[in-house]
Motif scaffolding. Structure first.
Motif, short mmCIF file in Angstrom:
data_model
loop_
_atom_site.label_atom_id
_atom_site.label_comp_id
_atom_site.label_asym_id
_atom_site.label_seq_id
_atom_site.Cartn_x
_atom_site.Cartn_y
_atom_site.Cartn_z
N SER A 77 -6.97 1.52 12.49
CA SER A 77 -7.07 0.76 11.24
C SER A 77 -8.00 1.40 10.21
O SER A 77 -7.67 1.43 9.02
CB SER A 77 -7.50 -0.68 11.52
N PRO A 78 -9.18 1.90 10.62
CA PRO A 78 -10.06 2.51 9.60
C PRO A 78 -9.44 3.70 8.87
O PRO A 78 -9.88 4.03 7.77
CB PRO A 78 -11.28 2.95 10.44
N PHE A 79 -8.43 4.33 9.47
CA PHE A 79 -7.74 5.44 8.81
C PHE A 79 -6.47 4.97 8.12
O PHE A 79 -6.19 5.33 6.96
CB PHE A 79 -7.39 6.53 9.82
N LEU A 80 -5.68 4.15 8.82
CA LEU A 80 -4.36 3.77 8.33
C LEU A 80 -4.41 2.82 7.15
O LEU A 80 -3.65 2.97 6.18
CB LEU A 80 -3.55 3.14 9.47
N VAL A 81 -5.30 1.84 7.19
CA VAL A 81 -5.36 0.84 6.11
C VAL A 81 -5.77 1.47 4.78
O VAL A 81 -5.11 1.23 3.75
CB VAL A 81 -6.30 -0.31 6.51
N ILE A 162 -9.75 -5.98 8.54
CA ILE A 162 -9.33 -5.24 7.34
C ILE A 162 -7.81 -5.17 7.22
O ILE A 162 -7.27 -5.22 6.11
CB ILE A 162 -9.93 -3.82 7.33
N GLU A 163 -7.11 -5.08 8.34
CA GLU A 163 -5.65 -5.00 8.27
C GLU A 163 -5.05 -6.35 7.88
O GLU A 163 -4.10 -6.42 7.11
CB GLU A 163 -5.08 -4.54 9.61
N ALA A 164 -5.62 -7.44 8.42
CA ALA A 164 -5.15 -8.77 8.05
C ALA A 164 -5.42 -9.04 6.57
O ALA A 164 -4.59 -9.64 5.87
CB ALA A 164 -5.85 -9.83 8.91
#
Length: 264
Positions: A77-81, A162-164
């Motif tokens: 998530s820290p990279f993809l978002v 962060i993704e939500a």
């Protein structure tokens, strides 16, 4: 010998083979993708994907308790978002170029009176969508997050994922962006003759009910966001009625103008 009373079709001779249409479509798509890629490359250097996410999350972070932060529950998530936000921002910034490529592809096949209708609608719909997104970010988010946090028990520490949050933000942006397209929908319905302006005026009361029902469905279950979506929709409906009268007057086909003149 050509008949002098018969008007020449302004699109006569502009036909192209199907293969040439496909090649032009390919070239237009490539140019649009290149524009998005260039903007994404610039944003990747400055301000960077992380800064873009910080900007998107600023309204929520400002409403969190002192010392609270957002969390990432997935490994990537820290990279993809932030990468998703980078691409989204690049698309929105490059949107004028994308729309120009679309316009350049379809314009040769339109009559002059159709161009008078399509181009203003493309520009105004883009501006209205961006205004809806900006309204959601700068006004609605701050009020909604403050309202929600005011109900949070003191025994709970808020730490949103962060993704939500990205999914929530995108859905809200889409809802408000589309809601601000109400004038465009009203103009198109009136211009193509599906409904008359008088019918649209008589439908005001029903539309108010529809606007509040839609707001209750697509927004979080709080009164702030529901009112923030429903009230602008009602106002924009009135704007659409006024714009429809203006568009119908100035985008008539020559045949329609002649028919009205002969009728008078």
């Amino acid at each position: 010998m050509p008949d002098p009373n018969k008007k020449e079709d302004e699109l006569a001779g502009t036909e192209q083979p199907f293969v040439e249409h496909l090649m032009e479509l390919r070239d237009r798509l490539i140019k649009a993708v290149i524009a998005i890629g260039v903007v994404a490359a610039v944003l990747a250097v400055w301000p960077g994907p992380g800064a873009l996410y910080d900007l998107l999350a600023a309204p929520l972070v400002a409403s969190l308790p002192a010392g609270a932060t957002m969390i990432a529950t997935s490994v990537i998530s820290p990279f993809l978002v932030p990468l998703k936000i980078l691409l989204m921002a690049a698309f929105m910034i490059a949107l004028p170029v994308v729309l120009y490529q679309v316009w350049a592809f379809v314009a040769p096949g339109l009559y002059s009176h159709e161009k008078k209708l399509v181009m203003p609608l493309v520009i105004s719909s883009t501006l209205l969508f961006l205004i809806g997104v900006a309204f959601c970010y700068y006004f609605v988010f701050g009020q909604v997050f403050k309202f929600i946090q005011s109900f949070a028990p003191k025994s709970i520490t808020a730490a949103p994922d962060i993704e939500a949050y990205l999914g929530f933000a995108l859905s809200m942006f889409l809802a408000f962006g589309l809601a601000f397209e109400v004038p465009i929908a009203v103009v198109v319905l009136a211009r193509v003759g599906i409904v008359t302006v008088d019918k649209l005026k008589s439908f005001r009361g029903y539309f108010i009910v529809v606007a509040f029902v839609v707001a209750a469905i697509v927004t979080p279950p709080d009164v702030v966001s529901q009112l923030a979506l429903a009230i602008p929709m009602c106002i924009l409906y009135e704007v659409g009625i006024w714009a429809a009268q203006l568009f119908i007057k100035h985008t008539k086909a020559p045949e329609e103008t002649e028919a009205e003149a002969s009728g008078n």
